[in-house]
Design an enzyme around this catalytic site. Structure first.
Site, PDB file in Angstrom:
ATOM      1  N   GLY A   1       0.833  -1.193   0.000  1.00 47.09           N
ATOM      2  CA  GLY A   1       0.000   0.000   0.000  1.00 47.09           C
ATOM      3  C   GLY A   1       0.867   1.242   0.000  1.00 47.09           C
ATOM      4  CB  CYS A   2       0.080   4.684   0.999  1.00 44.82           C
ATOM      5  SG  CYS A   2       0.857   6.294   1.161  1.00 44.82           S
TER       6      CYS A   2
END
Length: 163
Positions: A12-13
């Protein structure tokens, strides 16, 4: 005496992953960047196929690749394809970038442990991809949540150790 190694993961981020890993025992440095994609010198606006990943520099005398992966599977949802929180797309996939046979074996072992635990509602979909060039992200993305303590993150510790 130090035994410095590097690990490459995506979940993810990259901001949230970096923020949590930076303070782990044995972690000496972290850097966010792009890995596993199609173009050289990717940027935030142009990184086709690359995951938002992190490079973790660690002392193997203080922590292990297995322990890093244990934590990795606790701070993001490894059961969603191309998605973490509000972020969607292959940039946000869950991936471990394998550098050698030992890492491959360890990653497979930890995934089996995570799946067997049934702590997540579904099975792990984290991909095991061969290591490719890690391209550091732009300076504004490095240490992002240190610079912006109230910035967006979808990462948090969800469980105790799987090990």
């Amino acid at each position: 005496m130090e035994n410095i190694k590097k690990a490459y993961i995506a979940g993810g981020c990259f901001w949230g992953m970096e923020e949590l890993f930076r303070v782990r025992p044995g972690v000496k440095d972290t850097e966010v960047g792009y890995i596993g994609g199609e173009n050289e010198h990717p940027t935030y606006r142009n990184h086709p196929g690359h995951a938002e990943g992190i490079e973790i520099v660690y002392d193997a005398n203080e922590t292990s690749f297995k322990e890093l992966l244990d934590y990795f599977f606790r701070i993001h949802n490894p059961t969603t394809i191309d998605r973490q929180g509000n972020d969607r797309g292959s940039s946000y996939r869950s991936a471990i970038f394998i550098q050698n046979e030992e890492e491959q074996k360890t990653a497979e072992e930890v995934i089996a442990i995570v799946d067997k635990s049934n702590k997540w509602e579904a099975k792990v979909v984290t991909t095991l991809e061969p290591y490719s060039t890690f391209w550091p992200a732009e300076e504004e993305h490095q240490d992002y949540l240190v610079k912006r303590p109230n910035g967006y993150t979808c990462h948090s510790e969800r469980f105790g150790s799987f090990l």
